[in-house]
Design a protein around this motif. Structure first.
Motif, PDB file in Angstrom:
ATOM      1  N   UNK A  45       0.796  -1.217   0.143  1.00  0.00           N
ATOM      2  CA  UNK A  45       0.071  -0.053   0.125  1.00  0.00           C
ATOM      3  C   UNK A  45       0.864   1.129  -0.028  1.00  0.00           C
ATOM      4  N   UNK A  46       1.945   1.197   0.896  1.00  0.00           N
ATOM      5  CA  UNK A  46       2.795   2.359   0.715  1.00  0.00           C
ATOM      6  C   UNK A  46       3.561   2.604  -0.440  1.00  0.00           C
ATOM      7  N   UNK A  47       3.943   1.320  -1.035  1.00  0.00           N
ATOM      8  CA  UNK A  47       4.705   1.526  -2.488  1.00  0.00           C
ATOM      9  C   UNK A  47       3.901   2.098  -3.468  1.00  0.00           C
ATOM     10  N   UNK A  48       2.378   1.763  -3.322  1.00  0.00           N
ATOM     11  CA  UNK A  48       1.359   2.446  -4.121  1.00  0.00           C
ATOM     12  C   UNK A  48       1.116   3.748  -4.262  1.00  0.00           C
ATOM     13  N   UNK A  49       0.831   4.076  -2.712  1.00  0.00           N
ATOM     14  CA  UNK A  49       0.501   5.638  -2.677  1.00  0.00           C
ATOM     15  C   UNK A  49       1.871   6.482  -3.105  1.00  0.00           C
ATOM     16  N   UNK A  50       3.129   6.058  -3.026  1.00  0.00           N
ATOM     17  CA  UNK A  50       4.360   6.714  -3.641  1.00  0.00           C
ATOM     18  C   UNK A  50       4.350   6.910  -4.723  1.00  0.00           C
ATOM     19  N   UNK A  51       3.667   6.017  -5.388  1.00  0.00           N
ATOM     20  CA  UNK A  51       3.334   6.249  -6.900  1.00  0.00           C
ATOM     21  C   UNK A  51       2.323   6.995  -7.499  1.00  0.00           C
ATOM     22  N   UNK A 100      15.141   0.653   0.064  1.00  0.00           N
ATOM     23  CA  UNK A 100      14.709  -0.225  -0.896  1.00  0.00           C
ATOM     24  C   UNK A 100      13.969  -1.408   0.002  1.00  0.00           C
ATOM     25  N   UNK A 101      12.400  -1.466  -0.330  1.00  0.00           N
ATOM     26  CA  UNK A 101      11.563  -2.362   0.278  1.00  0.00           C
ATOM     27  C   UNK A 101      11.901  -3.931   0.120  1.00  0.00           C
ATOM     28  N   UNK A 102      12.574  -4.195  -0.954  1.00  0.00           N
ATOM     29  CA  UNK A 102      12.852  -5.680  -1.234  1.00  0.00           C
ATOM     30  C   UNK A 102      14.516  -6.057  -0.529  1.00  0.00           C
ATOM     31  N   UNK A 103      15.350  -5.016  -1.073  1.00  0.00           N
ATOM     32  CA  UNK A 103      16.731  -5.259  -0.387  1.00  0.00           C
ATOM     33  C   UNK A 103      16.948  -5.397   0.883  1.00  0.00           C
ATOM     34  N   UNK A 104      16.133  -4.201   1.606  1.00  0.00           N
ATOM     35  CA  UNK A 104      16.382  -3.802   2.916  1.00  0.00           C
ATOM     36  C   UNK A 104      15.287  -4.327   4.057  1.00  0.00           C
ATOM     37  N   UNK A 105      14.274  -5.038   3.417  1.00  0.00           N
ATOM     38  CA  UNK A 105      13.289  -5.509   4.375  1.00  0.00           C
ATOM     39  C   UNK A 105      14.015  -6.492   5.387  1.00  0.00           C
ATOM     40  N   UNK A 106      13.513  -6.641   6.611  1.00  0.00           N
ATOM     41  CA  UNK A 106      14.064  -7.370   7.748  1.00  0.00           C
ATOM     42  C   UNK A 106      13.953  -9.041   7.200  1.00  0.00           C
ATOM     43  N   UNK A 107      12.966  -9.325   6.628  1.00  0.00           N
ATOM     44  CA  UNK A 107      12.678 -10.783   6.439  1.00  0.00           C
ATOM     45  C   UNK A 107      13.697 -11.362   5.257  1.00  0.00           C
ATOM     46  N   UNK A 161      18.156   1.622   4.976  1.00  0.00           N
ATOM     47  CA  UNK A 161      19.594   1.185   5.323  1.00  0.00           C
ATOM     48  C   UNK A 161      20.684   2.557   5.704  1.00  0.00           C
ATOM     49  N   UNK A 162      21.377   2.408   6.788  1.00  0.00           N
ATOM     50  CA  UNK A 162      22.067   3.545   6.950  1.00  0.00           C
ATOM     51  C   UNK A 162      23.538   3.048   7.140  1.00  0.00           C
ATOM     52  N   UNK A 163      23.844   2.013   6.264  1.00  0.00           N
ATOM     53  CA  UNK A 163      25.265   1.543   6.373  1.00  0.00           C
ATOM     54  C   UNK A 163      26.241   2.342   5.773  1.00  0.00           C
ATOM     55  N   UNK A 164      25.691   3.346   4.864  1.00  0.00           N
ATOM     56  CA  UNK A 164      26.737   4.305   4.252  1.00  0.00           C
ATOM     57  C   UNK A 164      26.889   5.522   4.853  1.00  0.00           C
ATOM     58  N   UNK A 165      26.079   5.674   5.762  1.00  0.00           N
ATOM     59  CA  UNK A 165      25.958   7.142   6.623  1.00  0.00           C
ATOM     60  C   UNK A 165      24.926   7.930   6.244  1.00  0.00           C
TER      61      UNK A 165
END
Length: 421
Positions: A118-124, A316-323, A307-311
């Protein structure tokens, strides 16, 4: 002697009802009004004896030892993950984000296992939406699409679809209630009209409705999800109402291409505003997941899977989702704060959690599908602590304590861990 507290807010579900009347006697909750099927067991749990402050691999330790151990795990981590926050409050969520920023962690909320599409859709496409109070005061057409509030948000109908409002003085009698879904639910029994959707064909039905609003009928034999005569009647009802709302839930969202379903719905609502006033609203389940998303948004610009790994924040909802991170075995330490919905994780993700240090901060009655490395008992906001919870319509609701406790809040624990790094 009884102490009666008025206008108490409850965070068991995302309605965050703030009109409860709670009776406390000798430090125990003995009664509450009005009735809700999800609150009774929750309040009963709060009367139980508070367990030990912390455990390490199931062995009792002091809070100071647990904080020092947690700081040690995070200090040596190269790919930490912070997840959850839907049972927290604004203070705890801000503390979790500050810790993530300091250690370069990925931080994710339970939205990634819920209304992320839903959040991805409303962003679009944008979103025509409103507060729940607007619905109670104005809406004469209420549609529940793929949601069952009587099961997950038991007082939602009572407070917003049935209660009298400014332009709906007769309450339920001034409204038409429609339930759309592929299965009959508890809410179906309360509806004026039930539309039985063909499983997995919500997208077709939504685009057919958009076409009908523009005078375009589907080709003969085309899949429409619902019989064409029902869709024509629904389109007429939508166009002719004074104010309408579609409350949509997981049945619409948690499909293989759920974000396209929600995009179609949001575009339909935009089209309807050429004829009348119409809104859409997500039916969120967890108590303060809207607050977690809001805190991440105002501090990073993104609502979840950051992700805050680079400061700096990356989204990215796929790359950085917890699962997904855990399933790919990319996290080496996990901090789980108010982490509802772990049971929805893939088995591979749970197996990885069992193989790395895990730090769980949660109320004493929460369960987990594994034994955490560290478990720190924290207070419950709205029962033991002041706080802020965001209702499903992003309206902040103040919380106040009902019972005393000697446990820390998750915000205090996270800040102490941050100070030890």
């Amino acid at each position: 002697m009884d102490e009666i507290l008025e206008d108490v807010a409850c965070t068991v579900c995302a309605c965050v009802c703030d009109d409860l009347r709670v009776t406390v006697r000798n430090g125990r909750i003995v009664d509450y009004q009005p009735f809700c099927s999800r609150i009774g067991d929750w309040f009963h749990q709060q009367n139980s004896t508070t367990p030990v402050a912390a455990t390490r691999s199931g062995v009792d330790i002091s809070l100071d030892e647990a904080i020092e151990a947690a700081a040690g795990y995070l200090r040596n981590s190269r790919a930490p993950l912070i997840y959850g926050l839907s049972r927290s409050s604004t203070d705890g969520q801000r503390a979790a984000l500050a810790l993530a920023d300091r250690i370069g962690a990925t931080i994710d909320t339970t939205a990634s296992e819920g209304h992320a599409p839903s959040i991805l859709a409303l962003q679009q496409t944008g979103e025509s939406t409103c507060s729940l109070g607007e619905i109670r005061n104005r809406a004469d057409l209420v549609i529940y699409w793929g949601s069952d509030p009587l099961q997950w948000q038991p007082r939602h109908l009572e407070r917003y679809s049935m209660r009298p409002g400014m332009l709906t003085p007769n309450g339920r009698a001034d409204r038409t209630l429609i339930v759309i879904g592929s299965e009959r639910t508890q809410t179906s029994a309360a509806a004026d009209l039930i539309l039985d959707m063909e499983p997995g064909q919500d997208f077709e039905a939504l685009w057919t409705l958009r076409g009908l609003l523009k005078g375009i009928e589907p080709a003969p034999g085309a899949k429409t999800g619902l019989p064409l005569n029902q869709l024509k009647d629904l389109a007429d009802r939508m166009k002719s109402c004074r104010c309408g709302i579609v409350f949509f839930g997981y049945e619409l969202v948690r499909q293989s291409m759920g974000h396209h379903n929600v995009e179609a719905l949001l575009q339909l609502v935009t089209d309807l505003n050429e004829f009348t006033r119409f809104y859409a609203r997500r039916m969120r389940v967890a108590g303060d997941v809207s607050g977690a998303d809001s805190v991440l948004c105002w501090q990073t610009g993104y609502p979840f899977s950051v992700s805050l790994s680079r400061g700096y924040p990356r989204y990215n909802p796929v790359e950085f989702s917890a699962a997904d991170l855990l399933e790919r075995r990319e996290a080496d330490v996990a901090v789980l704060v108010g982490s509802a919905s772990l049971e929805t994780f893939p088995l591979a993700a749970i197996d990885h959690l069992k193989s790395i240090p895990t730090i769980v901060l949660d109320h004493p009655f929460s369960g987990a599908p594994f034994e955490p490395t560290l478990r720190i008992t924290t207070d419950v906001y709205g029962v033991h602590r002041h706080g802020i919870a965001y209702r499903m319509d992003e309206v902040p609701i103040p919380l106040r304590p009902l019972l005393s406790s000697r446990s820390p809040s998750d915000g205090e624990v996270l800040n102490r861990i941050l100070q030890r790094l």
